[in-house]
Design a protein around this motif. Structure first.
Motif, PDB file in Angstrom:
ATOM      1  N   GLU A   3     -13.328   1.972 -61.548  1.00  0.00           N
ATOM      2  CA  GLU A   3     -13.406   3.387 -61.929  1.00  0.00           C
ATOM      3  C   GLU A   3     -13.094   3.579 -63.407  1.00  0.00           C
ATOM      4  OE1 GLU A   3     -11.506   6.003 -59.042  1.00  0.00           O
ATOM      5  OE2 GLU A   3     -12.234   4.773 -57.391  1.00  0.00           O
ATOM      6  N   GLY A   4     -12.333   2.681 -63.967  1.00  0.00           N
ATOM      7  CA  GLY A   4     -12.110   2.715 -65.411  1.00  0.00           C
ATOM      8  C   GLY A   4     -13.384   2.361 -66.165  1.00  0.00           C
ATOM      9  N   TRP A   5     -14.065   1.349 -65.661  1.00  0.00           N
ATOM     10  CA  TRP A   5     -15.328   0.926 -66.294  1.00  0.00           C
ATOM     11  C   TRP A   5     -16.380   2.029 -66.208  1.00  0.00           C
ATOM     12  CZ3 TRP A   5     -17.003  -1.888 -69.880  1.00  0.00           C
ATOM     13  CH2 TRP A   5     -18.319  -2.348 -69.945  1.00  0.00           C
ATOM     14  N   TYR A  16      -6.294   3.408 -67.213  1.00  0.00           N
ATOM     15  CA  TYR A  16      -7.367   2.416 -67.176  1.00  0.00           C
ATOM     16  C   TYR A  16      -7.375   1.553 -68.430  1.00  0.00           C
ATOM     17  CZ  TYR A  16      -9.256   5.328 -63.395  1.00  0.00           C
ATOM     18  OH  TYR A  16      -9.428   6.035 -62.230  1.00  0.00           O
ATOM     19  N   GLU A  17      -7.181   2.205 -69.583  1.00  0.00           N
ATOM     20  CA  GLU A  17      -7.158   1.458 -70.837  1.00  0.00           C
ATOM     21  C   GLU A  17      -5.918   0.572 -70.915  1.00  0.00           C
ATOM     22  OE1 GLU A  17      -7.795   5.282 -72.698  1.00  0.00           O
ATOM     23  OE2 GLU A  17      -9.217   4.351 -74.093  1.00  0.00           O
ATOM     24  N   TYR A  62     -22.457  -4.302 -56.278  1.00  0.00           N
ATOM     25  CA  TYR A  62     -21.613  -3.849 -57.393  1.00  0.00           C
ATOM     26  C   TYR A  62     -21.143  -4.995 -58.267  1.00  0.00           C
ATOM     27  CZ  TYR A  62     -17.890  -4.880 -53.957  1.00  0.00           C
ATOM     28  OH  TYR A  62     -17.069  -5.459 -53.030  1.00  0.00           O
ATOM     29  N   TYR A  63     -21.861  -6.110 -58.265  1.00  0.00           N
ATOM     30  CA  TYR A  63     -21.394  -7.277 -59.013  1.00  0.00           C
ATOM     31  C   TYR A  63     -21.989  -7.290 -60.412  1.00  0.00           C
ATOM     32  CZ  TYR A  63     -19.683  -8.547 -54.461  1.00  0.00           C
ATOM     33  OH  TYR A  63     -19.007  -8.515 -53.272  1.00  0.00           O
ATOM     34  N   ASN A  64     -21.202  -6.853 -61.381  1.00  0.00           N
ATOM     35  CA  ASN A  64     -21.665  -6.893 -62.762  1.00  0.00           C
ATOM     36  C   ASN A  64     -21.986  -8.325 -63.185  1.00  0.00           C
ATOM     37  OD1 ASN A  64     -21.219  -4.054 -63.536  1.00  0.00           O
ATOM     38  ND2 ASN A  64     -19.093  -4.514 -63.140  1.00  0.00           N
ATOM     39  N   LYS A 108     -11.128  -5.177 -58.399  1.00  0.00           N
ATOM     40  CA  LYS A 108     -11.439  -4.088 -59.321  1.00  0.00           C
ATOM     41  C   LYS A 108     -11.364  -2.707 -58.679  1.00  0.00           C
ATOM     42  CE  LYS A 108     -16.525  -4.264 -59.028  1.00  0.00           C
ATOM     43  NZ  LYS A 108     -17.750  -4.642 -59.756  1.00  0.00           N
ATOM     44  N   PHE A 109     -11.096  -2.675 -57.383  1.00  0.00           N
ATOM     45  CA  PHE A 109     -10.987  -1.377 -56.700  1.00  0.00           C
ATOM     46  C   PHE A 109      -9.533  -0.938 -56.492  1.00  0.00           C
ATOM     47  CE2 PHE A 109     -14.996  -3.336 -55.258  1.00  0.00           C
ATOM     48  CZ  PHE A 109     -15.852  -2.432 -55.851  1.00  0.00           C
ATOM     49  N   MET A 110      -8.586  -1.663 -57.132  1.00  0.00           N
ATOM     50  CA  MET A 110      -7.176  -1.434 -56.829  1.00  0.00           C
ATOM     51  C   MET A 110      -6.577  -0.256 -57.595  1.00  0.00           C
ATOM     52  SD  MET A 110      -5.820  -5.297 -56.232  1.00  0.00           S
ATOM     53  CE  MET A 110      -6.246  -6.196 -54.714  1.00  0.00           C
TER      54      MET A 110
END
Lengths: 388, 388, 388, 388
Positions: free
Chosen positions: B213-215, B259-260, C48-50, C344-346
């Motif tokens: 969500e930060g990205w 996030y940052e 969702y895999y960048n 990354k969802f934490m």
């Protein structure tokens, strides 16, 4: 503050109207060695002229908490002083070039005088205190409005657009002839009392009266009355620049959208006029009078019961027409920034005619074309009917 | 004006803090025959207390163009006068009931003193003129910041929450023990210079450092630096309450979102502390000093190069922790309006600790829990790392 | 079709689960000369895999009207065939590298089997015909649910996280100890009947039960019952995968958000468990049984009145905990695409525990951490209480 | 799927056109003992007729994953069978009432045949695979288009509206005369090559060519070409129903909005025609030919270089006019549902004339008025100029 994008902070209006004189080549081009009051003001107070450069976005005008009001007044004085200086030393060769720009600047300021009032009204109406702008009570001309009748306008070819020698906007040019069939025009504006009958007859709940996009607006915004109308203890009031007041059934209905005007007309078995019919009627009936901002009543007034003929064609409320705001045949935009004044707005808006109680009396003409999107309600906009 | 929903007009803060004393049973309940200053103010200046009744919606506070500022000051004086009167004639039986409310009101006003500064900073930053709030230049304590080191905190059971005799907020209660493994805490805040290295290494363009969500926020808002940072002629400046200033690499980085902060920590091969680790470290290292609003510098200051130990734990910037703002075990909401003060916000927000350069020095405690959503950047929020 | 961003078209799930095996280095890395089925599928069916490259945006999955379903089945067969081929010829050196990836792919497919059901349920519920997915009627185990009691769990230090030898997700690692005070856990899930009592007591109209953001959701979305509940002729029904059915008061309440779970707990004078308390209770009580997707009933079932002890801890409905989905101490993301699976969802999500009637029985564990945003309701999510 | 609100799922079109015959009093009113195919279909497949009752909201048509396609075909057959039965046993007294309704239903279906193609084109274009609807290649009539010239139309009074004996829509009635000055009309449609010259001359980056709302659209949506145009390796392609194809400079430009048509005309020093001028030209020049859906080429074709006179007035692309879609003088809506067919859309839309390559040849007339909002681009809409 800026409660919606259409409304500008009053301070911005004050600065923008002087900005108009400073830019548009007046002071900078004609007054030798003129120094702009502040290097950022050209950016801060530009409204929508791409030709003049970047600007504060229209919906960001409330960010201008600085400069403070007193500095705006100093700015206005600075511009006025230098304009006077320019006018007193004007080279004769420059007069013919400069005068139309000066005239345009003055007409522009008159337009913003009206917007100042409509915007202040909207801003104060969002305040839970519903404060009055003017404490002087409204003095209504008469207790009852003239009886509604329909006056006949003969069919034929009419000349449309401005043909005089004085100032007009470019959107009144492209003078041309239109062929109109005979029609009948209502002798006065529709009143609050008449509009209440529409409301009480379920006007806002019957889709059959409405254009589809009007009906969508009614449902999404849960409309049930004109803007500024408030129901308290089963009675309708309206917010005015004098504060909250009971509905006067004899006054013209005001602050309706084009959609409401059209729905009312359908309900009444009538229709709205086109702008060409409106202008033709003004040629046939030569109407007089009218209640403008000069009276300082700031509310539309009842039509005179004692009079016959075409009343309230000018002043009181702008009249929605069923004409899109499009260019007249042969219309051409001026080059440069002045060309952005009117022409680029000629889509998606409807023409209104005749001025309102917030318009300066000497600003209006039979050929004057005002224009707003059909959902707008914060202008002093009302209804006049044509017979089908 | 109200440029975003989190920010309130300064006038509103001034009125709301006095509103707090007038309501919450203080004047109305304890001062015989007290007349509220104005019947509408309870409605106008209620922030979020459903128990107190209806209120102006949070995003509509800019509608309050009236009452004018001078009337707000009269209101504040009216409330202060009656509070003094109440305190001088206080019945002894009432002291134990009233004093906690009074204390809460004062702590509440301190919180709004900080919000006034953060909100004014945000409001002025939206103004294209970027005006200064305070013209006095920032005096930075030192030219270079202390070297970054990591201090060890032993594992074990720590007591969390307020156990003292003075005032604390209810969210600090539910005192309980937590079991922590050993960890290492950075001796000072992350600096602008260190954060610039992250930026220059492509920190804002590499998804691997970021929470999802930060990205998404980085991409949608095209972020490439902390809030208030502006690039001009290839050099970074930041808007401060003193106007636009060059980035000082030795100052703590400020106005970053959670996030940052988290992305920076990942890039640096470290992590953020939990709020429990932060509080444990404060028990182990007994940090002193700190730059608060009392210094009137209104910017975080470089850590002292001459000192060792845990610096800047209090003051300078709030420190994002990787702890959700949840109730402590055994937490219970007070009945009535006071119960709405903190408890109902215990979801979706992250805890920040330690106060900032906009916090009054006597307002902060080791157990103090501030909280904001992880995307917020307008508070004086910065970064301290833990070693993995 | 894709009625909201959380829901994917069923065809997409079918393709994405095979995509997982084709990518993530399985077929491409380990099977010599493997040719991807279609050059665009890597793009079409990436979730969702960048790290894997660009992809169809999550809210654009319904644009994939082609490839048609039969081609997706061919794709699945193609991948399965080559996987079998790979497994039969596997170099021994590759086994230790490949097996964890293969295991992850199978676990991933199980997760999507559950999502297929929740998404199909949501999609069909938006259809005015409310069609059934399965015409077989639900067979409920008992006519009345077990009586609600609270079972005590002693205070002390508990080990949290997966310590076994089988598969687990990375978010279950970072095994660590937590110190918990004694607490009491409800012996079964909250029933529809109990939840109806909350509704009938004005649960959705009294702000005092709600977190502030929950209350805002109630008001903005006009919530008055769980998702899929419909009132007809003054009686409550719910949409199930068997069509519209009367509310069974003995079944566990389902399709509530975290906000509703928390509000219910407040109304009942209880609270939700943390995920640590939930996991500790599972160690103390060793619960058995549970209604999973394997039963094909696709609805939570009543707790057995004949049994004592901790029922329904697994299966029936996911249980909202009052724990944010954060990394355990020492958690570290795997390098590359697999590192994007969970870590990354934490932030901003709450942990749910125990699986549901749509979960495969062999997919769930006591340490399994599911996670959703607190406003989500389309999963089979229910409520278990702790005593304060 | 429904990628934007203007586009309906193909299955919906198929059902809605049969729905039209089942409702609107045809089968139910004239066929004794007729049983509707399904009680919910009146609700499911109503487009916008408030008079017929509630309906699935326009943006919710993709929720109709059921009934499946085969059931829709059964429905169509059911309606057709009963319509045939009705026609074979028709009471002579009913013929005069029924035939206009039947004719309207057929014309309605023709309109949806065109919409089916435009909607399928839009749907497939959102698919990353850009699949072809029709694999047969486009056969272009000629290699180069006719040279552009301007043909004179004399000033005078023209009769506007439908005066024939066959079918017409109600919006073509209100036959009336208009007075037109002399003007010149372009002999063919503007080509891709001419439009590319506008693009290469910076057409999409110079505000001076654009209406203000068009310019806002260009900037917000980052427009730089017509809909379906894609730049690859510095060359322009366009998505067609035959797949992605290179731009043919001789074909008429297509899928432009009114804003783009107007901007192009300004750049070219010309203007668009009004719908009255267009209709007058069709009376003066009696154009023939045209490329309709009957050719199955599904793309506009180059004007014949070998011909003189007014080409492409019918077929190929709809031609944007600078006329708002308003009622003709004396227009009146039919009572009941049929009155909702056209009249309620008479605001905010612009008139297009002449039909396109997706229009059935026998559906179009010189008086036919199509209408879309000025920002719409998914219809086969193109440009013809008038000389100022």
């Amino acid at each position: 503050m800026q409660p919606m994008v259409d409304v500008s902070p009053p301070k911005w209006h004050l600065a923008h109207t002087s900005w108009f004189f400073e830019n548009f080549f007046l002071l900078s081009a004609y007054l030798p060695n003129y120094q702009p009051f502040h290097p950022d003001y050209s950016y801060l107070f530009n409204s929508y002229y791409n030709s003049v450069g970047n600007r504060v976005q229209r919906n960001q005008r409330s960010t201008l908490t600085r400069p403070p009001l007193r500095e705006i007044y100093t700015y206005r004085q600075h511009v006025d002083t230098h304009l006077n200086q320019l006018l007193q030393n004007l080279d004769k060769d420059d007069v013919s070039e400069l005068m139309p720009l000066l005239e345009l600047g003055l007409q522009h300021e008159q337009q913003h005088q009206e917007l100042l009032l409509t915007d202040i009204k909207y801003i104060l109406s969002t305040n839970p205190l519903m404060p009055a702008y003017q404490t002087k009570p409204i003095k209504n001309a008469e207790e009852s409005a003239a009886k509604a009748t329909f006056l006949s306008v003969p069919g034929g070819i009419y000349r449309i657009g401005y043909t005089g020698e004085e100032f007009c906007f470019d959107n009144e040019l492209g003078v041309h002839e239109v062929l109109l069939p005979e029609f009948k025009i209502m002798n006065r504006l529709v009143t609050n009392g008449e509009y209440l009958a529409f409301m009480q007859d379920g006007g806002y709940t019957d889709f059959r009266h409405w254009l589809d996009e009007g009906w969508a607006m009614v449902q999404q915004q849960h409309l049930e009355a004109p803007l500024y109308w408030v129901k308290q203890d089963n009675q309708w009031f309206r917010y005015t620049l004098h504060g909250l007041e009971e509905i006067n059934p004899h006054e013209p209905v005001c602050h309706v959208s084009f959609y409401e005007a059209d729905a009312y007309a359908n309900w009444a078995g009538k229709r709205l006029l086109t702008e060409f019919e409106w202008e033709a009627a003004s040629q046939v009936y030569l109407p007089g009078g009218g209640n403008f901002v000069d009276s300082n009543m700031l509310e539309p007034q009842p039509a005179l019961a004692s009079e016959t003929g075409l009343q309230q064609l000018f002043g009181d409320t702008w009249e929605w027409t069923y004409s899109a705001y499009h260019p007249y045949p042969g219309f051409s935009k001026a080059p440069g920034a002045i060309g952005e004044y009117n022409g680029k707005f000629m889509v998606n808006q409807m023409v209104l005619r005749g001025g309102s109680c917030a318009t300066p009396a000497n600003h209006i003409r039979p050929t004057y074309r005002n224009f707003f999107h059909p959902d707008k309600r914060w202008q002093f906009s009302g209804i006049r009917l044509a017979s089908k």
